[in-house]
Design a protein around this motif. Structure first.
Motif, PDB file in Angstrom:
ATOM      1  N   UNK A  60       0.691  -1.552   0.034  1.00 63.43           N
ATOM      2  CA  UNK A  60      -0.178   0.091  -0.272  1.00 63.43           C
ATOM      3  C   UNK A  60       0.936   0.828  -0.137  1.00 63.43           C
ATOM      4  N   UNK A  61       1.284   1.412  -1.115  1.00 61.30           N
ATOM      5  CA  UNK A  61       2.888   2.073  -1.250  1.00 61.30           C
ATOM      6  C   UNK A  61       1.973   3.997  -1.627  1.00 61.30           C
ATOM      7  N   UNK A  62       0.195   3.458  -2.066  1.00 58.61           N
ATOM      8  CA  UNK A  62      -0.050   5.015  -2.808  1.00 58.61           C
ATOM      9  C   UNK A  62      -0.675   5.232  -0.974  1.00 58.61           C
ATOM     10  N   UNK A  63      -0.596   4.627   0.240  1.00 65.40           N
ATOM     11  CA  UNK A  63      -0.943   5.450   1.458  1.00 65.40           C
ATOM     12  C   UNK A  63      -0.104   6.273   1.850  1.00 65.40           C
ATOM     13  N   UNK A  64       0.915   6.220   2.027  1.00 70.03           N
ATOM     14  CA  UNK A  64       2.836   6.127   2.792  1.00 70.03           C
ATOM     15  C   UNK A  64       2.897   7.969   1.040  1.00 70.03           C
ATOM     16  N   UNK A  65       3.083   7.139   0.180  1.00 74.86           N
ATOM     17  CA  UNK A  65       2.751   8.619  -0.683  1.00 74.86           C
ATOM     18  C   UNK A  65       1.811   9.842  -0.304  1.00 74.86           C
ATOM     19  N   UNK A  66       0.814   9.287   0.054  1.00 73.29           N
ATOM     20  CA  UNK A  66      -0.375  10.371   0.556  1.00 73.29           C
ATOM     21  C   UNK A  66      -0.376  11.043   2.055  1.00 73.29           C
ATOM     22  N   UNK A  67       0.433   9.831   2.402  1.00 78.59           N
ATOM     23  CA  UNK A  67       1.580  11.011   4.085  1.00 78.59           C
ATOM     24  C   UNK A  67       2.325  11.289   4.438  1.00 78.59           C
ATOM     25  N   UNK A  68       2.690  11.760   2.935  1.00 75.66           N
ATOM     26  CA  UNK A  68       4.101  12.770   2.760  1.00 75.66           C
ATOM     27  C   UNK A  68       3.884  14.010   2.213  1.00 75.66           C
ATOM     28  N   UNK A  69       2.455  13.504   1.380  1.00 72.21           N
ATOM     29  CA  UNK A  69       1.563  14.734   0.056  1.00 72.21           C
ATOM     30  C   UNK A  69       1.501  15.425   1.772  1.00 72.21           C
TER      31      UNK A  69
END
Length: 106
Positions: A60-69
């Motif tokens: 679930x890389x997308x969740x991590x990306x969203x959290x970083x953004x």
């Protein structure tokens, strides 16, 4: 006229000091209840990103990306607020005139 020029020079010095303080001041943004934090200067230079290992899921890389953004956006909001707090009183009296005078930060 000399008094106006002296006041403009003092205002420019105050603006330059405020800009220097903003370049050094750090703000922190966070997302996911602190799972991801971003530290940046009020001038926008990102200094650190911290990611809690709990949020690292290869599936679930997308969740991590969203959290970083989200953390970056939160830090940017904090930086803008700090800029407004520091620069607002200094530039408020000039309105559009500050930009036409070539004063920094206006």
């Amino acid at each position: 006229m000399a008094m106006i020029l002296q006041q403009a020079q003092q205002m420019q010095e105050q603006l330059m000091r405020a800009q220097q303080e903003l370049a050094e001041a750090e703000v922190t943004g966070q997302a996911g209840n602190g799972l991801v934090t971003v530290t940046q200067t009020a001038a926008g230079e990102v200094r650190a990103v911290t990611i809690d290992p709990k949020v690292v899921d290869p599936e679930d890389v997308e969740t991590l990306q969203d959290l970083i953004v989200g953390a970056i956006q939160d830090a940017a909001r904090a930086a803008q607020q700090l800029q407004a707090d520091k620069m607002g009183p200094l530039t408020g009296g000039f309105g559009d005139l500050g930009g036409s005078l070539g004063l920094p930060g206006a």
